[in-house]
Motif scaffolding. Structure first.
Motif, PDB file in Angstrom:
ATOM      1  N   PRO A 421      13.322  10.504   0.368  1.00 58.18           N
ATOM      2  CA  PRO A 421      12.854  10.000  -0.927  1.00 58.18           C
ATOM      3  C   PRO A 421      11.334   9.962  -1.005  1.00 58.18           C
ATOM      4  CG  PRO A 421      13.366   8.178   0.524  1.00 58.18           C
ATOM      5  CD  PRO A 421      13.643   9.421   1.320  1.00 58.18           C
ATOM      6  N   ASP A 422      10.807   9.824  -2.225  1.00 56.98           N
ATOM      7  CA  ASP A 422       9.369   9.614  -2.384  1.00 56.98           C
ATOM      8  C   ASP A 422       8.996   8.217  -1.866  1.00 56.98           C
ATOM      9  OD1 ASP A 422       9.250  12.070  -3.570  1.00 56.98           O
ATOM     10  OD2 ASP A 422       9.208  11.303  -5.626  1.00 56.98           O
ATOM     11  N   ALA A 423       7.702   8.038  -1.605  1.00 55.46           N
ATOM     12  CA  ALA A 423       7.198   6.740  -1.132  1.00 55.46           C
ATOM     13  C   ALA A 423       6.314   6.132  -2.219  1.00 55.46           C
ATOM     14  CB  ALA A 423       6.403   6.910   0.160  1.00 55.46           C
ATOM     15  N   THR A 424       6.441   4.836  -2.412  1.00 56.81           N
ATOM     16  CA  THR A 424       5.613   4.144  -3.411  1.00 56.81           C
ATOM     17  C   THR A 424       4.893   2.966  -2.766  1.00 56.81           C
ATOM     18  OG1 THR A 424       7.457   2.715  -4.103  1.00 56.81           O
ATOM     19  CG2 THR A 424       7.125   4.786  -5.325  1.00 56.81           C
ATOM     20  N   LEU A 425       3.750   2.657  -3.342  1.00 59.61           N
ATOM     21  CA  LEU A 425       2.956   1.503  -2.909  1.00 59.61           C
ATOM     22  C   LEU A 425       2.408   0.829  -4.162  1.00 59.61           C
ATOM     23  CD1 LEU A 425       1.576  -0.111  -0.571  1.00 59.61           C
ATOM     24  CD2 LEU A 425      -0.388   1.399  -0.896  1.00 59.61           C
ATOM     25  N   SER A 426       2.634  -0.471  -4.268  1.00 65.86           N
ATOM     26  CA  SER A 426       2.114  -1.231  -5.412  1.00 65.86           C
ATOM     27  C   SER A 426       0.798  -1.895  -5.018  1.00 65.86           C
ATOM     28  CB  SER A 426       3.126  -2.292  -5.858  1.00 65.86           C
ATOM     29  OG  SER A 426       4.289  -1.678  -6.361  1.00 65.86           O
ATOM     30  N   PHE A 427      -0.199  -1.671  -5.849  1.00 66.03           N
ATOM     31  CA  PHE A 427      -1.539  -2.213  -5.599  1.00 66.03           C
ATOM     32  C   PHE A 427      -1.942  -3.044  -6.815  1.00 66.03           C
ATOM     33  CE2 PHE A 427      -6.084  -1.805  -6.412  1.00 66.03           C
ATOM     34  CZ  PHE A 427      -6.633  -2.231  -5.207  1.00 66.03           C
ATOM     35  N   VAL A 428      -2.559  -4.198  -6.549  1.00 64.23           N
ATOM     36  CA  VAL A 428      -2.980  -5.080  -7.645  1.00 64.23           C
ATOM     37  C   VAL A 428      -4.476  -5.347  -7.521  1.00 64.23           C
ATOM     38  CG1 VAL A 428      -2.730  -7.319  -8.781  1.00 64.23           C
ATOM     39  CG2 VAL A 428      -0.725  -6.181  -7.801  1.00 64.23           C
ATOM     40  N   LEU A 429      -5.193  -5.033  -8.606  1.00 59.33           N
ATOM     41  CA  LEU A 429      -6.618  -5.353  -8.690  1.00 59.33           C
ATOM     42  C   LEU A 429      -6.767  -6.586  -9.573  1.00 59.33           C
ATOM     43  CD1 LEU A 429      -9.670  -4.710  -8.332  1.00 59.33           C
ATOM     44  CD2 LEU A 429      -9.473  -3.293 -10.392  1.00 59.33           C
TER      45      LEU A 429
END
Length: 488
Positions: A421-429
């Motif tokens: 599967p694809d990989a995701t990363l959630s980033f919050v500024l």
């Protein structure tokens, strides 16, 4: 002079001169190539058109006495007799006119270069017109060239006599009907390139001699005693993911012409993977040495091996299988087979998951993200907030422009390379603002005042600040967080 002989031979020569035909060529050559040169492993020659022999490696040389104006090997004459097979003139012939007057006939017909191995078989069909004037044919071998000298008694490189048809020039020993002769090659110390010669050799021959008439040769065949092993290697998935289980299939076929003995197949680079199992109905497979001991295969037989492995390396590998046997064709162009295995690694992304800035910050970039995967992964983001938060594929960072209002800005980064599967990363500024409060600084009331409240205060900041008062005067002056007022 024998007058009957003269009349008979004149008739044959006249027949030769009158022969005209449309000829279809029929021949088969099977060639191997190695570092030492070229040789034929099989040869099938039906002499449909003898004028093409030279272009296909055959040599004709007439070393007979008194050859000026004489004939050489020539196209068969169906007025004398027809061929063994094919069109009536589809054979090669020689006769008493190979020498003029009375002399020794020594007329050479030499094959193209052959691969000579013990057990190889050379065969041909021959006959004569009549035994009244005896004919003779020799079959000779050379492993050192195609020279036959220049005289009727010289043999040059062809010192080995394999066969003689009517060696004593008897009137009844050369067949008057098409007859097959076969010679088995033996006594060689090793495979070698060489030639076989058919020599029309008659002493006291010619139109004035007591010997020599007319012979034909047809359907020359040669088969080297080799086993041509055809090997194929395939894999169930040439681009597996790390950890996948794949199956390699090895198939070996003996294309002959001989039986193959002591066949083995080596697949050394399979050691790079974790062996799971192997299955074959022929021979045994050793997973430690990665050698399949097949054993013997008759001409036309085949064997198959399947090997299951787990992919535990990301390295690209060319997996090659090589077959060998005791009597194997030396060309080896089809004795090996390869497959390329390029393991895949799912995409991954790691790095900072949050960043907090203060209002009026300067343009900057996040720390570097780590991107992995095979093939190389690409990264896309879901929202760039009007270009103020942008993925930089070169630096593997998020570039943050000036001017973002205080608040939270979630960004989802997705790394993909075609391997699920694809990989995701959630980033919050987060952009913070310092707390501020503005409003009445003083209020005057008259004694005995009714309950009242100040005007609303303006409270701002990010995150939303809370207001705390230092003294409430026994609850008579209280901050109201809902109305942002002081209740009095």
């Amino acid at each position: 002079m024998n007058f009957f002989k003269m009349i008979k031979r004149t008739k044959i020569v006249s027949g030769i001169l009158l022969v005209t035909a449309i000829i279809l060529m029929s021949f088969t050559l099977s060639v191997f190539v190695n570092a030492e040169g070229v040789g034929l492993t099989t040869l099938e020659e039906n002499f449909d058109d003898v004028s093409t022999l030279t272009s296909r490696g055959w040599v004709r040389k007439n070393n007979s006495d008194n050859t000026e104006g004489s004939t050489n090997w020539f196209q068969g004459n169906d007025g004398t007799f027809g061929s063994h097979a094919g069109e009536p003139i589809a054979y090669i012939a020689a006769n008493y006119n190979n020498t003029l007057g009375n002399g020794t006939i020594s007329n050479w017909l030499i094959t193209p270069e052959l691969l000579l191995i013990n057990g190889s078989v050379f065969s041909f069909w021959t006959r004569c017109f009549s035994g009244e004037f005896p004919d003779r044919l020799e079959v000779r071998l050379s492993t050192d060239g195609a020279e036959v000298g220049d005289t009727s008694d010289s043999v040059g490189d062809f010192g080995t006599l394999l066969l003689s048809v009517n060696p004593n020039l008897d009137s009844s020993s050369y067949p008057e009907v098409w007859t097959e002769y076969e010679v088995n090659i033996s006594g060689l110390s090793a495979p070698v390139r060489g030639r076989i010669a058919l020599r029309y050799f008659v002493t006291n021959g010619g139109i004035e001699g007591n010997n020599s008439n007319y012979i034909g040769i047809d359907a020359v065949s040669f088969a080297a005693a080799i086993a041509d092993l055809d090997l194929s290697l395939s894999v169930s998935d040439a681009a597996p993911a790390m950890g996948d289980r794949v199956t390699f299939t090895v198939a070996v076929t003996n294309d002959g012409p001989s039986d193959a003995e002591n066949i083995s197949v080596s697949i050394p680079l399979l050691a790079a993977y974790e062996f799971i199992s192997a299955a074959t109905l022929t021979g045994t497979y050793d997973s430690d040495s990665n050698i399949w001991t097949v054993g013997d295969l008759a001409n036309g037989d085949a064997a198959t091996l399947t090997i299951e492995v787990d992919i535990d390396t990301i390295e690209d590998l060319e997996i090659t299988a090589t077959a060998s046997s005791d009597l194997m064709a030396p060309d080896a162009f089809n004795n090996t087979s390869s497959v390329f295995v390029t393991p895949q690694l799912v995409a991954s992304i790691s790095g900072p998951v949050s960043l907090t800035l203060t209002e009026a910050y300067a343009a900057m970039s996040t720390n570097i993200f780590t991107i992995a995967g095979k093939p190389t992964s690409t990264v896309v983001q879901d929202d760039d907030y009007d270009g103020k938060i942008l993925w930089n594929d070169e630096t593997k960072q998020l570039d943050i422009a000036e001017g973002l209002a205080p608040g939270k800005y979630p960004v989802v980064l997705t790394a993909s390379n075609g391997v699920e599967p694809d990989a995701t990363l959630s980033f919050v500024l987060t952009v913070n603002a310092a707390p501020t409060i503005n409003g009445d600084e003083a209020l005057t009331l008259t004694g005995g005042n009714d309950a009242t409240a100040t005007s609303a205060y303006a409270v701002s900041g990010y995150p939303a600040p809370s207001v705390r008062q230092d003294k409430d005067y026994d609850g008579k002056i209280l901050w109201n967080d809902e109305t942002k007022q002081l209740d009095i």
